[in-house]
Design a protein around this motif. Sequence first.
Motif, PDB file in Angstrom:
ATOM      1  N   SER A  97       1.754  -8.281   1.550  1.00  0.00           N
ATOM      2  CA  SER A  97       2.639  -8.057   0.414  1.00  0.00           C
ATOM      3  C   SER A  97       3.945  -8.828   0.636  1.00  0.00           C
ATOM      4  O   SER A  97       4.529  -9.380  -0.295  1.00  0.00           O
ATOM      5  CB  SER A  97       2.920  -6.552   0.314  1.00  0.00           C
ATOM      6  OG  SER A  97       3.760  -6.294  -0.750  1.00  0.00           O
ATOM      7  N   LEU A  98       4.384  -8.836   1.883  1.00  0.00           N
ATOM      8  CA  LEU A  98       5.553  -9.629   2.285  1.00  0.00           C
ATOM      9  C   LEU A  98       5.065 -10.851   3.060  1.00  0.00           C
ATOM     10  O   LEU A  98       4.275 -10.706   3.999  1.00  0.00           O
ATOM     11  CB  LEU A  98       6.471  -8.792   3.202  1.00  0.00           C
ATOM     12  CG  LEU A  98       7.187  -7.598   2.559  1.00  0.00           C
ATOM     13  CD1 LEU A  98       7.664  -6.625   3.635  1.00  0.00           C
ATOM     14  CD2 LEU A  98       8.360  -8.053   1.710  1.00  0.00           C
ATOM     15  N   ILE A 139       8.193  -0.567  -1.894  1.00  0.00           N
ATOM     16  CA  ILE A 139       9.532  -0.875  -1.376  1.00  0.00           C
ATOM     17  C   ILE A 139      10.382  -1.588  -2.423  1.00  0.00           C
ATOM     18  O   ILE A 139       9.890  -2.052  -3.444  1.00  0.00           O
ATOM     19  CB  ILE A 139       9.457  -1.766  -0.110  1.00  0.00           C
ATOM     20  CG1 ILE A 139       8.830  -3.131  -0.451  1.00  0.00           C
ATOM     21  CG2 ILE A 139       8.737  -1.071   1.012  1.00  0.00           C
ATOM     22  CD1 ILE A 139       9.171  -4.234   0.502  1.00  0.00           C
ATOM     23  N   ILE A 195       0.820  -1.217   0.000  1.00  0.00           N
ATOM     24  CA  ILE A 195       0.000   0.000   0.000  1.00  0.00           C
ATOM     25  C   ILE A 195       0.860   1.276   0.000  1.00  0.00           C
ATOM     26  O   ILE A 195       0.333   2.376  -0.035  1.00  0.00           O
ATOM     27  CB  ILE A 195      -0.995   0.014   1.188  1.00  0.00           C
ATOM     28  CG1 ILE A 195      -0.256  -0.121   2.515  1.00  0.00           C
ATOM     29  CG2 ILE A 195      -2.031  -1.080   1.037  1.00  0.00           C
ATOM     30  CD1 ILE A 195      -1.174  -0.016   3.728  1.00  0.00           C
ATOM     31  N   GLY A 196       2.164   1.108   0.036  1.00  0.00           N
ATOM     32  CA  GLY A 196       3.058   2.249  -0.172  1.00  0.00           C
ATOM     33  C   GLY A 196       3.678   2.807   1.098  1.00  0.00           C
ATOM     34  O   GLY A 196       3.126   2.668   2.191  1.00  0.00           O
ATOM     35  N   LEU A 197       4.804   3.479   0.921  1.00  0.00           N
ATOM     36  CA  LEU A 197       5.557   3.991   2.074  1.00  0.00           C
ATOM     37  C   LEU A 197       4.819   5.128   2.781  1.00  0.00           C
ATOM     38  O   LEU A 197       4.918   5.282   3.995  1.00  0.00           O
ATOM     39  CB  LEU A 197       6.934   4.471   1.611  1.00  0.00           C
ATOM     40  CG  LEU A 197       7.860   3.368   1.088  1.00  0.00           C
ATOM     41  CD1 LEU A 197       9.184   3.944   0.630  1.00  0.00           C
ATOM     42  CD2 LEU A 197       8.105   2.324   2.182  1.00  0.00           C
ATOM     43  N   SER A 212      -1.001  -6.104   4.619  1.00  0.00           N
ATOM     44  CA  SER A 212      -1.543  -6.347   3.270  1.00  0.00           C
ATOM     45  C   SER A 212      -1.049  -7.669   2.703  1.00  0.00           C
ATOM     46  O   SER A 212      -1.431  -8.041   1.594  1.00  0.00           O
ATOM     47  CB  SER A 212      -1.117  -5.218   2.328  1.00  0.00           C
ATOM     48  OG  SER A 212       0.294  -5.285   2.118  1.00  0.00           O
ATOM     49  N   THR A 252       4.493  -7.093  10.315  1.00  0.00           N
ATOM     50  CA  THR A 252       3.704  -5.852  10.268  1.00  0.00           C
ATOM     51  C   THR A 252       3.113  -5.596   8.892  1.00  0.00           C
ATOM     52  O   THR A 252       2.503  -4.561   8.674  1.00  0.00           O
ATOM     53  CB  THR A 252       4.581  -4.631  10.639  1.00  0.00           C
ATOM     54  OG1 THR A 252       5.709  -4.660   9.786  1.00  0.00           O
ATOM     55  CG2 THR A 252       4.992  -4.643  12.088  1.00  0.00           C
ATOM     56  N   CYS A 253       3.320  -6.502   7.967  1.00  0.00           N
ATOM     57  CA  CYS A 253       2.799  -6.279   6.616  1.00  0.00           C
ATOM     58  C   CYS A 253       1.372  -6.817   6.543  1.00  0.00           C
ATOM     59  O   CYS A 253       1.140  -7.963   6.169  1.00  0.00           O
ATOM     60  CB  CYS A 253       3.693  -6.949   5.570  1.00  0.00           C
ATOM     61  SG  CYS A 253       3.162  -6.542   3.901  1.00  0.00           S
ATOM     62  N   GLY A 290       4.807   1.711   5.256  1.00  0.00           N
ATOM     63  CA  GLY A 290       6.272   1.763   5.459  1.00  0.00           C
ATOM     64  C   GLY A 290       6.744   1.072   6.717  1.00  0.00           C
ATOM     65  O   GLY A 290       7.898   1.237   7.135  1.00  0.00           O
TER      66      GLY A 290
END
Length: 321
Positions: A117-118, A96, A61-63, A115, A112-113, A67
């Motif tokens: 994504s990681l 990232i 979702i972006g920095l 979404s 902590t991700c 972040g």
Amino acid sequence: MTEADTITGKVYDIQGFSVHDGPGIRTTVFLKGCPLRCPWCHSPESQAFKSQLCYMDLRCIGLKSCGLCMPLCPNQAITPGACSFSQAQQTDIQTIQLDRSKCTDCGLCTDTCYSKSLFISGTDYTIEEIVERIRRDEDFFKSSGEGGVTISGGEPLCQAAFTIGILKACREIGIHTAVDTTGYADTAVIEKVLPFTDLFLYDLKHMESLPHKKVIGVPNEIILKNAKHIARSGGKLQIRIPIIPGFNDSPENMDETARFCAALGKSVTVVQLLPFHRMGSVKYQRLQQEDPMPSTDPPTAEAMQEHLKHFTALDLNVVIH
Ligand code: SF4
Ligand code: SF4
């Protein structure tokens, strides 16, 4: 506590309602790690034996909005990446960038991700945990008549004790068992697995050892030997042949493969011709790896029909899919 209670295996996926990994509705358990390196592999996350960090940039979702992962990395492997248009947020966002040479796959950043994504591919399970998960689908196995469990990979025979433990436990409670294997294993391991395996989904990739080794990284003699051993021992084989243009699709290789299958006799329940496809391409991006076959096209329907003829000519039960 028995020895089986202490055995764990590394699993990268468990899929219920699978209809492509053997007869009926099945639960397929995918184990991590494979000694082969097929360039057409559509599950590159299955190849390494260790757990691995995966990153799907489309989910980030972006920095600016998040972040959270960046300061968590003890190795400074995460840095600000490129800006690009996000369809979901309808604006440019900065995601990232991962430096794989610094990443140790520790997984700290995934906590902590939110979404996803990681995420980490590869989780350790005990045999009991896997069997408990499989048993949740028992009603579906029964309703499809001949369903059950398939242990796949990667190469499940590389985690032999874990694989055997699951097969044995499933057999004891009447669940049909299948092993999806490259056949690249010691024959002694095959012998240990045989008594608990109702069906082997068995890959044949090329009948000549030299091109097999050059392209896949290992020779084929042990694979052919193990197929014969399973057949001689009364095991059942569902032979799977990936059709890879320019590698194994010559009429000579098709003919030799068909003759090999026919020589295995009644042990072969079906031969599957699996046309090369590019659906695994996106998974290479998740590992920041290059797709080894970016420009190969799938074989045409006409070409597949030609390959089929080599098998029907020998009265083999053969299907394309
Ligand atoms: S925690 Fe996940 S969503 Fe947030 S910036 Fe990192 S990768 Fe993107
Ligand atoms: S897995 Fe560990 S080393 Fe790799 S990027 Fe995440 S926190 Fe850093």
